[in-house]
Design a protein around this motif. Structure first.
Motif, PDB file in Angstrom:
ATOM      1  N   TYR A 131       0.845  -1.206   0.000  1.00  0.00           N
ATOM      2  CA  TYR A 131       0.000   0.000   0.000  1.00  0.00           C
ATOM      3  C   TYR A 131       0.875   1.248   0.000  1.00  0.00           C
ATOM      4  O   TYR A 131       0.670   2.172  -0.816  1.00  0.00           O
ATOM      5  N   VAL A 132       1.875   1.271   0.850  1.00  0.00           N
ATOM      6  CA  VAL A 132       2.781   2.426   0.900  1.00  0.00           C
ATOM      7  C   VAL A 132       3.479   2.619  -0.448  1.00  0.00           C
ATOM      8  O   VAL A 132       3.580   3.741  -0.952  1.00  0.00           O
ATOM      9  N   THR A 134       2.346   1.914  -3.297  1.00  0.00           N
ATOM     10  CA  THR A 134       1.368   2.439  -4.243  1.00  0.00           C
ATOM     11  C   THR A 134       1.127   3.927  -4.007  1.00  0.00           C
ATOM     12  O   THR A 134       1.030   4.714  -4.957  1.00  0.00           O
ATOM     13  N   VAL A 135       1.044   4.317  -2.741  1.00  0.00           N
ATOM     14  CA  VAL A 135       0.909   5.750  -2.419  1.00  0.00           C
ATOM     15  C   VAL A 135       2.111   6.519  -2.972  1.00  0.00           C
ATOM     16  O   VAL A 135       1.956   7.581  -3.586  1.00  0.00           O
ATOM     17  N   ASN A 136       3.290   5.969  -2.797  1.00  0.00           N
ATOM     18  CA  ASN A 136       4.486   6.648  -3.307  1.00  0.00           C
ATOM     19  C   ASN A 136       4.483   6.714  -4.832  1.00  0.00           C
ATOM     20  O   ASN A 136       4.964   7.687  -5.418  1.00  0.00           O
ATOM     21  N   ARG A 137       3.936   5.699  -5.446  1.00  0.00           N
ATOM     22  CA  ARG A 137       3.906   5.702  -6.907  1.00  0.00           C
ATOM     23  C   ARG A 137       3.011   6.815  -7.437  1.00  0.00           C
ATOM     24  O   ARG A 137       3.325   7.434  -8.458  1.00  0.00           O
ATOM     25  N   ILE A 138       1.912   7.085  -6.760  1.00  0.00           N
ATOM     26  CA  ILE A 138       1.039   8.186  -7.177  1.00  0.00           C
ATOM     27  C   ILE A 138       1.821   9.486  -7.195  1.00  0.00           C
ATOM     28  O   ILE A 138       1.728  10.280  -8.125  1.00  0.00           O
ATOM     29  N   GLU A 139       2.608   9.693  -6.165  1.00  0.00           N
ATOM     30  CA  GLU A 139       3.421  10.905  -6.105  1.00  0.00           C
ATOM     31  C   GLU A 139       4.321  10.993  -7.332  1.00  0.00           C
ATOM     32  O   GLU A 139       4.428  12.045  -7.960  1.00  0.00           O
ATOM     33  N   ILE A 141       3.889   9.605 -10.281  1.00  0.00           N
ATOM     34  CA  ILE A 141       3.121   9.825 -11.505  1.00  0.00           C
ATOM     35  C   ILE A 141       2.691  11.275 -11.621  1.00  0.00           C
ATOM     36  O   ILE A 141       2.768  11.889 -12.672  1.00  0.00           O
ATOM     37  N   GLN A 142       2.231  11.850 -10.495  1.00  0.00           N
ATOM     38  CA  GLN A 142       1.610  13.156 -10.586  1.00  0.00           C
ATOM     39  C   GLN A 142       2.585  14.280 -10.812  1.00  0.00           C
ATOM     40  O   GLN A 142       2.254  15.258 -11.451  1.00  0.00           O
TER      41      GLN A 142
ATOM     42  N   TYR B  59       1.834  18.041   0.873  1.00  0.00           N
ATOM     43  CA  TYR B  59       3.277  18.162   1.062  1.00  0.00           C
ATOM     44  C   TYR B  59       3.773  19.219   0.096  1.00  0.00           C
ATOM     45  O   TYR B  59       3.024  19.698  -0.754  1.00  0.00           O
ATOM     46  N   VAL B  80      -0.010   7.035   5.823  1.00  0.00           N
ATOM     47  CA  VAL B  80       0.425   5.643   5.923  1.00  0.00           C
ATOM     48  C   VAL B  80       1.890   5.443   5.571  1.00  0.00           C
ATOM     49  O   VAL B  80       2.516   4.507   6.061  1.00  0.00           O
ATOM     50  N   GLU B  81       2.426   6.311   4.717  1.00  0.00           N
ATOM     51  CA  GLU B  81       3.825   6.114   4.309  1.00  0.00           C
ATOM     52  C   GLU B  81       4.758   6.322   5.498  1.00  0.00           C
ATOM     53  O   GLU B  81       5.897   5.860   5.477  1.00  0.00           O
ATOM     54  N   TYR B 131      -6.066   0.520   0.290  1.00  0.00           N
ATOM     55  CA  TYR B 131      -5.072   0.112  -0.696  1.00  0.00           C
ATOM     56  C   TYR B 131      -5.737  -0.051  -2.068  1.00  0.00           C
ATOM     57  O   TYR B 131      -5.246   0.469  -3.080  1.00  0.00           O
ATOM     58  N   THR B 134      -6.441   3.146  -3.674  1.00  0.00           N
ATOM     59  CA  THR B 134      -5.235   3.779  -4.199  1.00  0.00           C
ATOM     60  C   THR B 134      -4.830   3.152  -5.531  1.00  0.00           C
ATOM     61  O   THR B 134      -4.453   3.862  -6.468  1.00  0.00           O
ATOM     62  N   ILE B 138      -4.611   5.151  -9.286  1.00  0.00           N
ATOM     63  CA  ILE B 138      -3.522   5.153 -10.272  1.00  0.00           C
ATOM     64  C   ILE B 138      -4.082   4.965 -11.667  1.00  0.00           C
ATOM     65  O   ILE B 138      -3.710   5.667 -12.605  1.00  0.00           O
ATOM     66  N   ILE B 141      -5.482   8.204 -12.834  1.00  0.00           N
ATOM     67  CA  ILE B 141      -4.473   9.203 -13.169  1.00  0.00           C
ATOM     68  C   ILE B 141      -3.823   8.889 -14.504  1.00  0.00           C
ATOM     69  O   ILE B 141      -3.615   9.751 -15.331  1.00  0.00           O
ATOM     70  N   GLY B 174      -3.374  16.575 -10.253  1.00  0.00           N
ATOM     71  CA  GLY B 174      -2.089  16.529 -10.929  1.00  0.00           C
ATOM     72  C   GLY B 174      -1.936  17.570 -12.014  1.00  0.00           C
ATOM     73  O   GLY B 174      -1.146  17.400 -12.940  1.00  0.00           O
TER      74      GLY B 174
END
Lengths: 187, 187
Positions: A131-132, A134-139, A141-142, B59, B80-81, B131, B134, B138, B141, B174
DNA sequence: CTAATCCTTTAACATAAGATAAATAATTAC
DNA sequence: GTAATTATTTATCTTATGTTAAAGGATTAG
């Protein structure tokens, strides 16, 4: 079937009994490049661990093949949007190199959760980390350009170019293959 | 503090003892618009439930304020990260409307997991669904235009325009605020 | 080994979105 | 209630990426 328990160890240690219980619901699959490990339209009831090889999750959007994610050696791959909801999956898992895969029967695994809280905890932690990611991947991509995303992917997974056709990398990055070609040509 | 347990009920029913144990590690926070519920730089050790109000996780990237996610009434919000890795968070939680929030002490919550497997199961399921959301985001997006993403957001969350400034919606989607303005002008 | 298929690149043109600046509109502080 | 601040829109120009088409390479099947 040793390394899957080494992988589990990274998340949560298991008693011998728990390991045995998991072993009983696993099977090993030898599967060749370009084969489909799982196809569209059924509810996903399996979690896979890649002993050797490479796989991807993909789907069709307006007739175009889109790679959602890759999975490499010593990692888990599962279509969580089906596994965790019970909805049929619109996604398939394709093998990208000749592979050796451990298939974990998720229906039986979820039953083991009742008997072995340590197993529930193990998979809770595995999917928390996923899950983490995936959250980082959004960042990524965006707010990174396609070129930055490509470079980041190559540095995270330097061997990906040997394992995966560029067209899959392009759709994973969210761009056309033509754009990816342009980006690669700049260097 | 009734509705948090109604929310939990959607995922996993709890014994009275488990509910009491959770109540003991919760506190209620009244907080005004534009206040920061949590700021940058510390390891996140709290999970929030929104009884009333709206919040966002955001952020700074190259000095620009980016909204990672929104949370509305009767939902969970957590960084969560940081929560799942122990790393300090580069993200903050800001309140967007005067709100009433339940703060769950995650350090103590994770201890309760040992005594109450039902609580571990509850939060496992909550975060499994998060999850999946999320993963689905993706997909949105990567293969929808900014206009499609804007329309999808409005139809999912029709009241968002009353609650959230457009600049936050733009960065969440985005795109720049100027692009969002253009998209909205077309209609 | 050869033909057929699939993958990748290149080119030319079109378009969505970024950057910057300035003008309005709305909110907030006093 | 007014000034100051913040949010939103509009305009202009630039740029990254999309689209389509075609050519060249690589891989696969027989």
């Amino acid at each position: 079937m040793k390394s899957i328990f080494q992988y589990f160890q990274l998340y949560n240690s298991l008693s011998k009994e728990a390991e045995n219980a998991i072993t009983e619901i696993c099977s090993i699959i030898e599967i060749k490049k370009n084969q489909e490990l799982q196809t569209f339209g059924h509810t996903c009831k399996t979690i896979y661990y890649i002993n050797k090889g490479t796989a991807r999750i993909y789907y069709y959007k307006d007739g175009i093949d889109i790679t959602e994610s890759f999975a490499f050696e010593n990692n888990i791959i599962a279509r969580v949007e089906s596994l965790f909801t019970g909805n049929p999956s619109r996604k398939a898992i394709q093998i990208l190199e000749d592979s050796e895969i451990v298939a974990i029967n998720a229906t039986q695994l979820f039953k083991l959760y009742d008997t072995y809280p340590e197993i529930e905890r193990l998979f809770r932690k595995i999917f928390e980390v996923a899950y983490v990611d995936t959250v980082n991947r959004i960042e990524g991509i965006q707010f990174h350009s396609a070129e930055e995303r490509y470079n980041a992917l190559i540095s995270e997974e330097p061997n990906i170019l040997k394992k995966v056709p560029l067209k899959h990398i392009a759709s994973y990055l969210g761009i056309t293959q033509v754009s990816l070609s342009r980006i690669r040509a700049i260097k």
